[in-house]
Structure formats: C-alpha cells, structure tokens
Write a protein that holds these residues in place. Structure first.
Motif: not given
Length: 315
Positions: A216-222, A248-260, A265-272
């Motif tokens: 869900r998070f990655c889909t919403n981020l495109g 919290v698991y959502t914190s780990v998920a958010a950090a993993a998404i940011y790192m990936a 090629d589609t880099k996302k900011s921490q705010k995104d």
C-alpha cells in the motif's frame, strides 16, 4: 426449466418441471410483463401467472418530486434485532403527529447498533476499505454490545476498535494512527477498547509486520514492484537481525522504503514517505541511521536497482 407446484396428497406438494411439449430441451423465457413462460423455440406459452419478484418501480407518494420511485426499503440487516424492517411515516400535508411520535420513540434496541454501523461504514469509506471488513466490524460490535462487555465505553470508541480488529482479521491491516485519523476518539481510547474486546471475546489477531504495509505504501508513492520487493526484503532482514528493537513496524517499513527508493531511479524524500506512512520524518531518520551500517547485508543478492547498496547516501 421453470417449475410448478402440484398436490401430492396430505404430505405436501411436489414440484414438476415445466417444458415445451414440442421442444422439451428448449430454453424457456419468462415474460414478467405478461406473466407467461414462453418456449424459446416456437413461442408456445407453457406457463402463466408468473410472479415478478423484482422491484416495483412505481411511486404512490404525494410528492411528485421524489427522485427514487422504489417502494422497497434497504436490504434486510440480520444484525439488527428488528431485522431492519419497519414502517417510516413520511411527511404530508395536515397533521403529522404520528411521524413526530415515531421520530421521538425509535427502537431502543436497534438505535445504538444503527448508529455504530453508520459510524463504522463512514470510517471504512474514508479508509477505502472493502465491504467485507465493514461486515466483520459490525459482527464484532454486535457481539460486544449484546454481552455488554464494555460498559462505560463510548460506542464510537468500540466501533473504532472493532474496525481495527476487523482489518487485522481480514488481512488488510491499518495502523492505530490511520483509524484515529477518521475516528472521533483518541488513539489511547481506541487502544484500550482494542485490548478489552480481545479479552472479552477471547480472540486474538495476528501481529502485523512491516511487510503488511509495503504494497500500500509503495503503491501510493508510485514506486516500481522491484523497489517494493527490495524494501520488503530490507524490513524483514532487519527484523531477523534484530537491528531495531523497540521500533514500531511502520517505522521500520518507512525507513526500508526510503532506503530502497534511494537505490532506484525514483528517489523519494523523507517527507514523501512520511506523508504516506504517517511516520514522522525524525523517526525515519533515526531508523535509517540504525540500519545504514548494515545496508550491504540488508539488500537482496539478486537486487537489480541502479544504485548499489555501498553507494547509498548516509542521509
């Protein structure tokens, strides 16, 4: 084939199939306007007096401006004690005493249930949840309401907690923060009711993990599917290595998404990432700093992202 009833003595009725004598295997057509059953091959009328069980689209209201001509109410709700079948006295010219009395004295048994069901439907609609989760939530609320397990708790808090449990049980988890955002009660109150309901109903829910929110998070981020897979692998590997105890698991998920995303090629900011996941930017940075030294081990071996793990930015 259509069927008709015929007497079978004192034991009841037996049903005979209706078929065309000239074309026994032909399909029959039911003409509800004329009330006939017609052979599809030759047009012979082989049955009559067919009852139309559909909606009666005719209005008998005095108000000609009524947009919906249906004379039937909503579908029967088995969760309500009155089965949702009741008479509603409409507005009309003259004395409206009966209508006022009906509005003043609604069914006490169903009033709380209907209010809670309406609230859960509104919350589910704002969260884009399917109907099956709403039905599970309503069943949980009905159980709690009937047994009177949570006396002193508001129905809004109970409905919010039931929706949280229903999402977990239907494998479509939502965070407390997401439920709280569409609810009228605080996150702490929802958490209290959540624990009380599990204890009262003697049930459990599977603990949610970071992978449950990745799609869900990655889909919403495109983000592309390969980025989602890499983020899921990073989060699961960080859990196995116990790199983020107490997070919290959502914190780990958010950090993993940011790192990936930084390796794609589609880099996302921490705010995104923060806007989509609901995790604060400072929390994302804190978890990222923890897992950054292990970045080479966290990425899958067959990862085909353009930026290698060793070249990821420190922040």
């Amino acid at each position: 084939m259509a069927a008709k009833a015929g007497k079978a003595g004192s034991k009841g009725y037996r049903f005979e199939q209706i078929k065309c004598p000239n074309h026994p295997n032909a399909d029959l057509i039911e003409d509800y306007r004329a009330g006939d059953v017609v052979c599809g091959e030759c047009g012979l009328v082989v049955g009559d007096r067919v009852v139309d069980v559909g909606s009666e689209w005719r209005t008998f209201s005095n108000d000609k401006a009524v947009g919906d001509p249906s004379r039937v109410g909503a579908a029967e709700n088995p969760l309500l004690d009155g089965h949702d079948l009741s008479t509603v006295i409409g507005t009309h010219r003259g004395d409206d005493t009966l209508r006022r009395l009906q509005n003043r004295n609604p069914s006490g048994a169903d009033r709380a249930l209907m209010s809670a069901f309406r609230e859960s439907s509104n919350m589910a609609e704002r969260l884009n949840l399917p109907r099956g989760i709403v039905d599970r939530c309503n069943c949980l609320f009905k159980q709690v309401h009937q047994e009177k397990h949570l006396k002193g708790r508001t129905n809004d808090a109970i409905a919010s907690a039931c929706l949280f449990i229903a999402c977990r049980q239907e494998n479509c988890p939502r965070t407390f923060k997401e439920i709280c955002a569409v609810s009228k009660v605080s996150k702490k109150e929802i958490g209290r009711c959540f624990k009380l309901i599990l204890r009262a109903l003697e049930t459990t829910v599977d603990p949610a993990g970071a992978g449950d929110f990745m799609a869900r998070f990655c889909t919403n981020l495109g983000l592309a599917l390969k980025v989602q897979r890499a983020a899921t692998y990073i989060a699961e590997k960080a859990k196995r290595l116990d790199l983020c105890p107490g997070k919290v698991y959502t914190s780990v998920a958010a950090a993993a998404i940011y790192m990936a995303s930084q390796a794609s090629d589609t880099k996302k900011s921490q705010k995104d990432v923060s806007d989509v996941s609901g995790v604060a930017e400072v929390t994302i940075r804190a978890v990222y700093r923890i897992i950054y030294p292990h970045r080479v081990d966290l990425f899958p071996a067959e990862c085909d992202l353009p930026v290698s793990a060793a070249n990821l930015p420190a922040m």
